[in-house]
Design an enzyme around this catalytic site. Structure first.
Site, PDB file in Angstrom:
ATOM      1  N   ASN A   1       0.126  -5.422  -7.481  1.00 50.16           N
ATOM      2  CA  ASN A   1       1.507  -5.039  -7.184  1.00 50.16           C
ATOM      3  C   ASN A   1       2.457  -6.216  -7.421  1.00 50.16           C
ATOM      4  O   ASN A   1       2.054  -7.374  -7.429  1.00 50.16           O
ATOM      5  CB  ASN A   1       1.594  -4.559  -5.733  1.00 50.16           C
ATOM      6  CG  ASN A   1       2.891  -3.842  -5.451  1.00 50.16           C
ATOM      7  OD1 ASN A   1       3.512  -3.278  -6.346  1.00 50.16           O
ATOM      8  ND2 ASN A   1       3.310  -3.850  -4.202  1.00 50.16           N
ATOM      9  N   ASN A   2       3.738  -5.895  -7.591  1.00 51.12           N
ATOM     10  CA  ASN A   2       4.787  -6.913  -7.838  1.00 51.12           C
ATOM     11  C   ASN A   2       4.508  -7.717  -9.106  1.00 51.12           C
ATOM     12  O   ASN A   2       4.809  -8.912  -9.183  1.00 51.12           O
ATOM     13  CB  ASN A   2       4.918  -7.871  -6.642  1.00 51.12           C
ATOM     14  CG  ASN A   2       5.326  -7.147  -5.379  1.00 51.12           C
ATOM     15  OD1 ASN A   2       6.219  -6.306  -5.403  1.00 51.12           O
ATOM     16  ND2 ASN A   2       4.661  -7.448  -4.277  1.00 51.12           N
TER      17      ASN A   2
ATOM     18  N   LYS B   1      -2.699   9.480   7.009  1.00 48.49           N
ATOM     19  CA  LYS B   1      -2.934   8.134   7.534  1.00 48.49           C
ATOM     20  C   LYS B   1      -3.414   8.273   8.971  1.00 48.49           C
ATOM     21  O   LYS B   1      -2.796   8.989   9.772  1.00 48.49           O
ATOM     22  CB  LYS B   1      -1.651   7.312   7.466  1.00 48.49           C
ATOM     23  CG  LYS B   1      -1.816   5.861   7.893  1.00 48.49           C
ATOM     24  CD  LYS B   1      -0.623   5.018   7.438  1.00 48.49           C
ATOM     25  CE  LYS B   1      -0.836   3.557   7.773  1.00 48.49           C
ATOM     26  NZ  LYS B   1       0.064   2.664   7.024  1.00 48.49           N
TER      27      LYS B   1
ATOM     28  N   SER C   1      -4.649   1.119   7.107  1.00 54.41           N
ATOM     29  CA  SER C   1      -3.753   0.272   7.905  1.00 54.41           C
ATOM     30  C   SER C   1      -4.108  -1.182   7.619  1.00 54.41           C
ATOM     31  O   SER C   1      -5.277  -1.560   7.692  1.00 54.41           O
ATOM     32  CB  SER C   1      -3.932   0.561   9.398  1.00 54.41           C
ATOM     33  OG  SER C   1      -3.735   1.928   9.680  1.00 54.41           O
TER      34      SER C   1
ATOM     35  N   SER D   1       1.416   1.726  12.859  1.00 54.53           N
ATOM     36  CA  SER D   1       2.114   0.876  13.827  1.00 54.53           C
ATOM     37  C   SER D   1       3.481   0.492  13.270  1.00 54.53           C
ATOM     38  O   SER D   1       3.715   0.556  12.069  1.00 54.53           O
ATOM     39  CB  SER D   1       1.299  -0.388  14.105  1.00 54.53           C
ATOM     40  OG  SER D   1      -0.006  -0.071  14.526  1.00 54.53           O
TER      41      SER D   1
ATOM     42  N   LYS E   1       0.818  -1.221   0.000  1.00 54.43           N
ATOM     43  CA  LYS E   1       0.000   0.000   0.000  1.00 54.43           C
ATOM     44  C   LYS E   1       0.845   1.261   0.000  1.00 54.43           C
ATOM     45  O   LYS E   1       0.593   2.187  -0.758  1.00 54.43           O
ATOM     46  CB  LYS E   1      -0.909   0.052   1.243  1.00 54.43           C
ATOM     47  CG  LYS E   1      -2.094  -0.826   1.258  1.00 54.43           C
ATOM     48  CD  LYS E   1      -3.031  -0.474   2.397  1.00 54.43           C
ATOM     49  CE  LYS E   1      -2.348  -0.263   3.728  1.00 54.43           C
ATOM     50  NZ  LYS E   1      -1.673  -1.457   4.250  1.00 54.43           N
TER      51      LYS E   1
END
Length: 227
Positions: free
Chosen positions: A179-180, A38, A118, A42, A16
């Protein structure tokens, strides 16, 4: 009036933050005043006694946003756990009022605002006095969303389950971004084809370790909605 989008994912560590940074970078390179927010982060590092919001710091560096990245995050926790658990461990009460105040403060500085979630879409933000789920934040700001998914094995299942949950919560999904992505990987090719053929949502890809998105700027601008 500002325009906004929310970036969520099919799970944790899908990319993300990486994708968020590239989206904001793409817009800012065309002189669009785009910012970042955001609600809770964490796994922050502590440097010289100060917690550093790593995700925000990464986005600010990649997208060349000026200012203190910590100012873009309402709650910063050191423990690499879900926000609601991090809040418990630190005896912190997460407040929707503070999230709203911080969001609107940042929104007023930019023409476009990109909000990063998150973890995955089903993420508890607070289980204290206020019970806040990630989707509550998306809904209160009336944001449409981009879903980031890994291009590899299992993504058809996780993507469709994520979309089903978001449909139940009446959240508008504007784009799926794998993604990737590897253009030579038969699984990646098949996953993109299946999702494109079976969903009424545009499916785009982001190559692994890409420095830029191949999505036209016009397409990115279209998915941001007035908020």
């Amino acid at each position: 009036m500002a325009r906004g989008i929310f970036i969520t994912a099919t799970g944790t560590d899908i990319g993300k933050t990486y994708v968020t940074a590239l989206i904001i970078k793409r817009l800012r390179e065309t002189n669009i005043n785009c910012g970042y927010y955001k609600a809770a982060l964490s796994g922050a590092e502590r440097r010289d006694g100060k917690l550093i919001a790593g995700d925000a710091n990464y986005v600010y560096n990649i997208a060349n946003i000026k200012g203190d990245p910590n100012d873009a995050v309402s709650y910063i926790f050191q423990q690499a756990v879900s926000p609601h658990l991090a809040a418990k461990l630190n005896n912190v009460e997460i407040s929707m009022e503070r999230i709203k105040k911080d969001f609107y403060s940042i929104k007023n500085k930019y023409d476009y605002i990109t909000v990063e979630g998150s973890g995955g879409i089903v993420c508890p933000i607070s289980t204290g006095k206020e019970r806040i789920m990630l989707h509550n934040i998306i809904k209160i700001f009336k944001l449409p969303a981009i879903v980031v998914a890994d291009a590899g094995l299992g993504t058809i299942n996780s993507t469709i389950l994520t979309l089903q949950y978001m449909k139940e919560k009446n959240i508008s999904v504007k784009m799926i971004l794998l993604n990737n992505y590897n253009h030579k990987d038969i699984i990646h090719i098949e996953n993109k084809g299946y999702l494109s053929d079976n969903l009424l949502i545009p499916v785009y890809t982001c190559n692994k370790n890409a420095n830029n998105l191949e999505i036209p700027v016009e397409k990115l601008i279209e998915i941001y909605e007035e908020i």
